[in-house]
Scaffold this motif. Structure first.
Motif, mmCIF file in Angstrom:
data_model
loop_
_atom_site.group_PDB
_atom_site.id
_atom_site.type_symbol
_atom_site.label_atom_id
_atom_site.label_comp_id
_atom_site.label_asym_id
_atom_site.label_seq_id
_atom_site.Cartn_x
_atom_site.Cartn_y
_atom_site.Cartn_z
ATOM 1 N N TYR A 175 32.706 31.878 43.215
ATOM 2 C CA TYR A 175 33.001 33.134 42.528
ATOM 3 C C TYR A 175 34.060 33.884 43.340
ATOM 4 O O TYR A 175 33.740 34.722 44.187
ATOM 5 C CB TYR A 175 31.728 33.966 42.364
ATOM 6 C CG TYR A 175 31.901 35.145 41.438
ATOM 7 C CD1 TYR A 175 32.046 34.965 40.063
ATOM 8 C CD2 TYR A 175 31.925 36.445 41.931
ATOM 9 C CE1 TYR A 175 32.214 36.040 39.216
ATOM 10 C CE2 TYR A 175 32.082 37.536 41.087
ATOM 11 C CZ TYR A 175 32.223 37.325 39.743
ATOM 12 O OH TYR A 175 32.391 38.401 38.888
ATOM 13 N N ASP A 197 36.063 36.307 42.829
ATOM 14 C CA ASP A 197 36.168 37.767 42.756
ATOM 15 C C ASP A 197 35.350 38.470 43.831
ATOM 16 O O ASP A 197 35.648 39.605 44.193
ATOM 17 C CB ASP A 197 35.701 38.275 41.385
ATOM 18 C CG ASP A 197 36.647 37.907 40.261
ATOM 19 O OD1 ASP A 197 37.729 37.351 40.546
ATOM 20 O OD2 ASP A 197 36.305 38.165 39.092
ATOM 21 N N TYR A 204 32.151 40.438 45.648
ATOM 22 C CA TYR A 204 31.330 41.594 45.276
ATOM 23 C C TYR A 204 32.245 42.749 44.868
ATOM 24 O O TYR A 204 33.163 43.097 45.601
ATOM 25 C CB TYR A 204 30.450 41.973 46.470
ATOM 26 C CG TYR A 204 29.417 43.014 46.208
ATOM 27 C CD1 TYR A 204 28.716 43.062 45.014
ATOM 28 C CD2 TYR A 204 29.110 43.949 47.183
ATOM 29 C CE1 TYR A 204 27.742 44.013 44.794
ATOM 30 C CE2 TYR A 204 28.130 44.901 46.973
ATOM 31 C CZ TYR A 204 27.453 44.935 45.775
ATOM 32 O OH TYR A 204 26.488 45.880 45.558
ATOM 33 N N HIS A 205 31.996 43.357 43.722
ATOM 34 C CA HIS A 205 32.912 44.378 43.199
ATOM 35 C C HIS A 205 33.091 45.565 44.148
ATOM 36 O O HIS A 205 34.163 46.143 44.209
ATOM 37 C CB HIS A 205 32.457 44.862 41.815
ATOM 38 C CG HIS A 205 31.241 45.723 41.832
ATOM 39 N ND1 HIS A 205 29.965 45.194 41.934
ATOM 40 C CD2 HIS A 205 31.089 47.066 41.765
ATOM 41 C CE1 HIS A 205 29.084 46.188 41.924
ATOM 42 N NE2 HIS A 205 29.734 47.322 41.821
ATOM 43 N N CYS A 206 32.066 45.908 44.894
ATOM 44 C CA CYS A 206 32.161 47.037 45.832
ATOM 45 C C CYS A 206 32.980 46.689 47.072
ATOM 46 O O CYS A 206 33.547 47.565 47.713
ATOM 47 C CB CYS A 206 30.769 47.464 46.297
ATOM 48 S SG CYS A 206 29.736 48.116 44.980
ATOM 49 N N GLU A 227 26.634 35.145 35.493
ATOM 50 C CA GLU A 227 26.697 35.638 34.120
ATOM 51 C C GLU A 227 26.044 37.023 33.994
ATOM 52 O O GLU A 227 26.626 37.929 33.394
ATOM 53 C CB GLU A 227 25.989 34.654 33.185
ATOM 54 C CG GLU A 227 26.043 35.058 31.717
ATOM 55 C CD GLU A 227 25.314 34.069 30.818
ATOM 56 O OE1 GLU A 227 24.939 34.492 29.729
ATOM 57 O OE2 GLU A 227 25.141 32.909 31.202
ATOM 58 N N TYR A 230 25.495 39.213 36.433
ATOM 59 C CA TYR A 230 26.264 40.138 37.245
ATOM 60 C C TYR A 230 27.496 40.631 36.476
ATOM 61 O O TYR A 230 27.784 41.829 36.444
ATOM 62 C CB TYR A 230 26.682 39.452 38.550
ATOM 63 C CG TYR A 230 27.611 40.264 39.397
ATOM 64 C CD1 TYR A 230 27.135 41.298 40.189
ATOM 65 C CD2 TYR A 230 28.975 39.980 39.424
ATOM 66 C CE1 TYR A 230 27.998 42.053 40.972
ATOM 67 C CE2 TYR A 230 29.843 40.716 40.225
ATOM 68 C CZ TYR A 230 29.343 41.749 40.989
ATOM 69 O OH TYR A 230 30.191 42.502 41.755
ATOM 70 N N GLU A 231 28.197 39.708 35.828
ATOM 71 C CA GLU A 231 29.396 40.100 35.091
ATOM 72 C C GLU A 231 29.037 40.999 33.899
ATOM 73 O O GLU A 231 29.803 41.913 33.582
ATOM 74 C CB GLU A 231 30.180 38.875 34.653
ATOM 75 C CG GLU A 231 30.878 38.239 35.837
ATOM 76 C CD GLU A 231 31.856 37.159 35.456
ATOM 77 O OE1 GLU A 231 31.714 36.541 34.366
ATOM 78 O OE2 GLU A 231 32.765 36.907 36.267
ATOM 79 N N LYS A 232 27.927 40.767 33.255
ATOM 80 C CA LYS A 232 27.501 41.642 32.146
ATOM 81 C C LYS A 232 27.238 43.051 32.643
ATOM 82 O O LYS A 232 27.618 44.027 31.994
ATOM 83 C CB LYS A 232 26.245 41.093 31.465
ATOM 84 C CG LYS A 232 26.503 39.947 30.535
ATOM 85 C CD LYS A 232 25.211 39.490 29.878
ATOM 86 C CE LYS A 232 25.428 38.246 29.049
ATOM 87 N NZ LYS A 232 24.169 37.706 28.512
ATOM 88 N N VAL A 279 28.304 44.468 35.624
ATOM 89 C CA VAL A 279 29.446 45.103 36.293
ATOM 90 C C VAL A 279 30.641 45.270 35.358
ATOM 91 O O VAL A 279 31.257 46.320 35.310
ATOM 92 C CB VAL A 279 29.859 44.289 37.539
ATOM 93 C CG1 VAL A 279 31.151 44.804 38.134
ATOM 94 C CG2 VAL A 279 28.750 44.346 38.563
ATOM 95 N N LYS A 280 30.945 44.245 34.598
ATOM 96 C CA LYS A 280 32.139 44.281 33.762
ATOM 97 C C LYS A 280 31.842 44.717 32.336
ATOM 98 O O LYS A 280 32.764 44.930 31.550
ATOM 99 C CB LYS A 280 32.829 42.915 33.778
ATOM 100 C CG LYS A 280 33.317 42.537 35.165
ATOM 101 C CD LYS A 280 34.013 41.210 35.188
ATOM 102 C CE LYS A 280 34.484 40.894 36.596
ATOM 103 N NZ LYS A 280 35.109 39.588 36.679
ATOM 104 N N GLY A 281 30.550 44.830 32.030
ATOM 105 C CA GLY A 281 30.113 45.310 30.715
ATOM 106 C C GLY A 281 30.585 44.465 29.629
ATOM 107 O O GLY A 281 30.774 44.453 28.559
#
Length: 151
Positions: free
Chosen positions: A56, A58, A60-62, A143, A145-147, A149-151
């Motif tokens: 993955y 990308d 962790y988004h933070c 899957e 996590y992306e739902k 975080v990324k909505g």
């Protein structure tokens, strides 16, 4: 508690003597039960089991330079924290865990949104935690996590 450790072995070496055996057992439980693809690393100052950048990119988004976290273990002042991110994302798994924990009759579950507080070393439900580790695959975690975080 924040320990300055470069790796998991160094982290465990810094723990109070009365926590080392159980913490080491929890680490081994994770290594034995976490689905293929997750890797052991240090994240946010504690041992963590995460989705590596090779799977993955990308991160962790933070903090994109960090791998995508999933489960962490941390020694706190009054407990060992078993941080399972999936508990706050998969309500059916949280419900299952609460039911199974209660059935063990080992005392009241002390749990926050994604943190299971293990206060009594003699009452740690190792087998149940091992089963919990197996509930979510790397692909399912990404899957979900992306739902979230990324909505």
């Amino acid at each position: 508690m924040n320990y300055q450790a470069e790796n998991v072995d160094a982290y465990i070496a810094l723990l109070p003597q009365d926590r080392k055996a159980e913490f080491s057992r929890l680490r081994q439980l994770l290594l034995d039960n976490i689905p293929r693809g997750f890797v052991e690393c240090m994240s946010y100052g504690m041992p963590s089991y995460a989705v590596p950048h090779s799977i993955y990119p990308d991160g962790y988004h933070c903090k994109p330079e960090e791998p995508l976290p999933f489960i962490s273990l941390g020694n706190q002042k009054n407990y060992i924290g078993f941080y399972h991110s999936g508990l706050s994302v998969f309500p059916e798994i949280e419900e299952w865990f609460r039911r199974e924990y209660q059935a063990l009759e080992i005392g009241k579950l002390d749990m926050g949104k994604a943190c299971i507080r293990l206060k009594k070393m003699e009452s740690i439900p190792f087998a149940l935690l091992g089963e919990l580790c197996q509930k979510i695959s790397v692909d399912e975690w990404i899957e979900a996590y992306e739902k979230v975080v990324k909505g």
